[in-house]
Motif scaffolding. Structure first.
Motif, short mmCIF file in Angstrom:
data_model
loop_
_atom_site.label_atom_id
_atom_site.label_comp_id
_atom_site.label_asym_id
_atom_site.label_seq_id
_atom_site.Cartn_x
_atom_site.Cartn_y
_atom_site.Cartn_z
N ALA A 130 0.83 -1.21 0.00
CA ALA A 130 0.00 0.00 0.00
C ALA A 130 0.86 1.25 0.00
O ALA A 130 0.60 2.21 -0.74
N ARG A 131 1.91 1.25 0.82
CA ARG A 131 2.79 2.42 0.86
C ARG A 131 3.50 2.63 -0.48
O ARG A 131 3.72 3.75 -0.91
N GLU A 132 3.84 1.54 -1.13
CA GLU A 132 4.49 1.66 -2.44
C GLU A 132 3.58 2.36 -3.44
O GLU A 132 4.00 3.23 -4.20
N ARG A 133 2.31 1.98 -3.45
CA ARG A 133 1.36 2.61 -4.36
C ARG A 133 1.15 4.08 -3.99
O ARG A 133 1.12 4.96 -4.86
N ILE A 134 1.00 4.37 -2.70
CA ILE A 134 0.75 5.75 -2.26
C ILE A 134 1.93 6.64 -2.61
O ILE A 134 1.77 7.75 -3.14
N LEU A 135 3.14 6.18 -2.31
CA LEU A 135 4.33 6.99 -2.60
C LEU A 135 4.50 7.19 -4.10
O LEU A 135 4.87 8.28 -4.55
N PHE A 136 4.24 6.14 -4.88
CA PHE A 136 4.40 6.28 -6.33
C PHE A 136 3.49 7.37 -6.88
O PHE A 136 3.93 8.20 -7.70
N GLU A 137 2.24 7.40 -6.44
CA GLU A 137 1.33 8.42 -6.96
C GLU A 137 1.71 9.81 -6.47
O GLU A 137 1.47 10.80 -7.16
N GLN A 138 2.32 9.90 -5.28
CA GLN A 138 2.84 11.20 -4.84
C GLN A 138 4.00 11.65 -5.71
O GLN A 138 4.09 12.82 -6.09
N PHE A 139 4.90 10.71 -6.04
CA PHE A 139 6.05 11.07 -6.86
C PHE A 139 5.65 11.36 -8.30
O PHE A 139 6.19 12.26 -8.93
N PHE A 160 11.59 5.73 -12.86
CA PHE A 160 12.37 6.28 -11.75
C PHE A 160 11.51 6.35 -10.49
O PHE A 160 11.93 5.95 -9.40
N ALA A 161 10.28 6.84 -10.62
CA ALA A 161 9.37 6.94 -9.47
C ALA A 161 9.00 5.56 -8.95
O ALA A 161 8.84 5.37 -7.74
N ILE A 162 8.86 4.59 -9.85
CA ILE A 162 8.54 3.22 -9.42
C ILE A 162 9.66 2.67 -8.55
O ILE A 162 9.41 2.10 -7.47
N GLN A 163 10.90 2.82 -8.98
CA GLN A 163 12.02 2.30 -8.21
C GLN A 163 12.16 3.01 -6.87
O GLN A 163 12.47 2.38 -5.86
N ARG A 208 9.47 1.75 -4.53
CA ARG A 208 9.73 0.36 -4.15
C ARG A 208 10.87 0.28 -3.14
O ARG A 208 10.77 -0.44 -2.14
N GLN A 209 11.95 1.02 -3.38
CA GLN A 209 13.08 0.97 -2.46
C GLN A 209 12.70 1.47 -1.06
O GLN A 209 13.11 0.90 -0.06
N TYR A 210 11.90 2.53 -1.01
CA TYR A 210 11.53 3.06 0.30
C TYR A 210 10.55 2.13 1.01
O TYR A 210 10.65 1.90 2.22
N ALA A 211 9.58 1.57 0.26
CA ALA A 211 8.61 0.67 0.89
C ALA A 211 9.29 -0.56 1.46
O ALA A 211 8.86 -1.10 2.48
N ARG A 212 10.35 -1.04 0.83
CA ARG A 212 11.08 -2.19 1.35
C ARG A 212 11.76 -1.87 2.68
O ARG A 212 11.89 -2.74 3.54
N ARG A 213 12.19 -0.63 2.84
CA ARG A 213 12.94 -0.26 4.03
C ARG A 213 12.04 0.20 5.19
O ARG A 213 12.45 0.14 6.34
N GLU A 214 10.87 0.65 4.87
CA GLU A 214 10.03 1.30 5.87
C GLU A 214 9.57 0.31 6.94
O GLU A 214 9.24 -0.84 6.65
N ASP A 215 9.56 0.77 8.17
CA ASP A 215 9.05 -0.01 9.28
C ASP A 215 7.52 0.01 9.22
O ASP A 215 6.90 1.09 9.21
N CYS A 261 -3.22 -2.34 -6.77
CA CYS A 261 -1.95 -2.99 -7.07
C CYS A 261 -0.84 -1.97 -6.99
O CYS A 261 -1.07 -0.75 -7.06
N THR A 262 0.38 -2.47 -6.83
CA THR A 262 1.56 -1.63 -6.84
C THR A 262 1.88 -1.23 -8.27
O THR A 262 1.33 -1.80 -9.23
N PRO A 263 2.79 -0.28 -8.48
CA PRO A 263 3.14 0.09 -9.86
C PRO A 263 3.70 -1.08 -10.67
O PRO A 263 3.58 -1.09 -11.89
N SER A 264 4.28 -2.08 -10.00
CA SER A 264 4.82 -3.23 -10.71
C SER A 264 3.80 -4.35 -10.87
O SER A 264 4.13 -5.40 -11.43
#
Length: 614
Positions: A453-462, A555-558, A561-568, A591-594
């Motif tokens: 969910a965070r990956e999708r939210i961040l992607f649309e912000q970026f 670029f926004a997808i990556q 994805r990188q931040y969502a993997r790290r986020e607590d 769904c996520t961007p991927s």
């Protein structure tokens, strides 16, 4: 097939880019016993590559033969092929290089007065002639692929090719610390690593003194015909790529899956996607390894792989165990005598502690490495709401980056929670295994993945930054990132995307990046690690990014994805209804961007059918 055409075909196996030429020429210099190796390039090696050494040199007859196919002085009989001690042995690199470039060879033996010079253009060799040159050998390669334009057009930019050459140069320098290595690029000296017997000093020449000071010497381990030495970095330095993993077999850089798996086992296992950082030096009886597997000689085959795996696991495991015990051992205060203290459990209050027998030392504390901590660094946000102070970790936990489990927050009152406006038909049921949120709606059960969910939210912000750039948060202290030379060109090309996403980056020296600001939606405590992993993920797919109709989108997808993997995900699961509301407000929330799902529904009809089956 003519000899020239045969050489050009063979060159396709040996030379795929300028870095391959540098590899072959430097290997010849090291096999010749050189104590000083100088490498000079121009325009990423496409215009000029020059390698000079002070090795044994060649006679006139040997110099003429050196440019012929399969001519070598390193193998005399068939048995030598099963006991290879040199870096090169096939005798095809130099003629292959000469067939696709303009080559100049100048050489002289130490006992001779004058040397020999040979010119070769596109495989056509001129007669040798006398030349005044220093003892050793100098080889100049100019206009690489000038007569094979189809090969030349596949080369990357000059910056990218120069980065690969510099990386290859670095590998040789790390493998031979007793040799002085000099590297000049476009007339500017980049490296001058003097000969040394201290491997830590040689590592510091390329990785920096800060990293060299953090190195932990690997406790030597031996097996039948095998010896393991080297250095490793603390567990907290694990990366999402193998850029900090250097493996040498008999001083030859290799990339072998068997060795990398043994390293992971020695560390006690790693989370998916993380790799340990180390400099591993393997000395093995040449009869136990076959390096004649691939023209690049990076792939090898072992005759007794089990012995090698056991030696690596023993060396890495014993080193980590000894380091953990040293970190947890108490040290007396300076200028204070060591006073005997009754052993007591650290969890007891001093007034109630009871003397007990001294516990035995811990056995091989090699825990599984958690993902990097996700707490917000105070230097990132100058103004933050007041938060409880984090407990002080003991040295062992600070080094191993082990998170501390805080007491669970008190449960909310039993009153019905006020759901955000986008979730009126969802009722929160609970949390599953501290990983997923369970909701109930009119159709049945819904599982929410907070990371997806965070990956999708961040992607649309970026991705919304096309209309308005993402807001940035300035860092109180800019962060410096030492870049891999192979990534410098990609960073230059992607710099507008970084700025559009809220980063502020600038060059700070030869291969150092200065990070002055990060996107406001991100909360990072190890900014340099996040940016390094992001750049690495982008450079692996740089052609896809450049060919995309909207290069900023991948670029926004990556980045998301990188931040969502790290986020607590613990704070996200503390209020899953709000997270669901933000997700449903997205343009494509399911769904996520991927393409991975963010929500998985289980309809009541499906659940009922499963229970009524049979």
């Amino acid at each position: 097939m003519s000899d020239t055409l045969a050489s050009q075909v063979a060159a396709g196996e040996v030379v795929d880019r300028p870095a391959s030429v540098i590899k072959e020429l430097v290997e010849n210099s090291l096999d010749a016993g050189a104590k000083t190796v100088r490498v000079e390039i121009r325009r990423g090696g496409i215009s000029l590559m020059k390698v000079t050494d002070d090795g044994c040199g060649m006679s006139r007859e040997d110099a003429s033969l050196a440019l012929l196919r399969h001519a070598t002085s390193k193998l005399a009989c068939t048995e030598d092929l099963f006991h290879i001690t040199q870096l090169g042995f096939r005798g095809e690199a130099l003629p292959s290089i000469a067939s696709i470039s303009r080559l100049r060879l100048a050489t002289r033996r130490h006992e001779e007065v004058e040397g020999t010079e040979i010119l070769c253009e596109g495989g056509d060799q001129t007669p040798p002639r006398d030349a005044g040159t220093a003892p050793g050998t100098t080889i100049e390669i100019s206009d690489l692929f000038y007569n094979t334009p189809a090969r030349r057009k596949f080369l990357k930019s000059e910056e990218t090719e120069a980065g690969h050459i510099e990386h290859q140069f670095k590998l040789h320098a790390l493998a031979f610390p007793g040799v002085r290595f000099m590297f000049t690029r476009d007339g500017q000296t980049v490296y001058d690593a003097v000969a040394t017997t201290d491997m830590r000093q040689r590592i510091a020449d390329f990785a920096g003194r800060t990293q060299a000071d953090r190195l932990i010497a690997i406790l030597p381990a031996e097996g039948p015909g095998i010896s393991i030495t080297g250095y490793l970095l603390p567990l907290s330095e694990a990366r999402r790529n193998r850029r900090l993993q250097y493996i040498f077999l008999n001083r030859r850089p290799i990339d072998d899956k068997l060795v990398t798996r043994a390293i992971r086992d020695g560390f006690g296992g790693f989370p998916t996607g993380l790799h340990p950082a180390l400099y591993l030096y393997i000395e093995m009886d040449p009869a136990l390894v076959d390096v004649n597997v691939h023209p690049a000689k990076r792939e090898v085959r072992f005759r007794r792989p089990g012995d090698l795996v056991a030696a690596i696991i023993e060396a890495v495991g014993n080193t980590l165990s000894a380091h953990a015990r040293a970190e947890t051992a108490p040290s007396p205060l300076p200028n204070q005598p060591a006073l005997p203290q009754p052993p007591a459990s650290t969890s007891q209050h001093p007034a109630t502690a009871q003397p007990t027998k001294e516990p035995p030392p811990p056995a091989s504390p090699r825990p599984t490495i958690p993902l990097p901590s996700k707490t917000t660094a105070s230097s990132i946000r100058p103004i933050l709401p007041a938060t409880p102070a984090a407990p002080v970790l003991p040295p062992s936990q600070r080094e191993l980056n082990i998170p501390v489990r805080h007491p669970a927050p008190a449960p909310p009152p039993a009153a019905t929670p006020q759901l955000p406006k986008h979730t009126p038909h969802f009722r929160l049921l609970g949390i599953l295994k501290e990983q997923y949120a369970l909701f109930e709606n009119a159709e049945g059960l819904v599982l929410l993945s907070p990371r997806a969910a965070r990956e999708r939210i961040l992607f649309e912000q970026f991705i919304a930054a096309h209309k308005k750039p993402v807001a940035s948060q300035l860092l109180l202290s800019p962060v410096l990132l030492d870049m891999d030379t192979r990534d410098l060109a990609a960073v230059t090309q992607l710099l507008p995307h970084f700025e559009q996403a809220g980063f502020r980056l600038s060059s700070f020296g030869h291969k150092t990046l200065r990070i002055e600001a990060i996107p406001a939606p991100l909360q990072l405590d190890r900014i340099e690690d996040f940016v390094a992993d992001l750049i690495h993920s982008l450079t692996r797919g740089d052609t896809r990014i450049q060919r995309h109709r909207n290069p900023y989108e991948p670029f926004a997808i990556q980045m998301a994805r990188q931040y969502a993997r790290r986020e607590d995900i613990s704070p996200l699961l503390a209020d899953p209804s709000r997270l669901l509301s933000n997700l449903l407000a997205c343009e494509i929330p399911y769904c996520t961007p991927s393409g991975k799902p963010t929500l998985i529904p289980y309809a009541m009809s499906e659940i009922t059918r499963k229970f009524q089956a049979n």
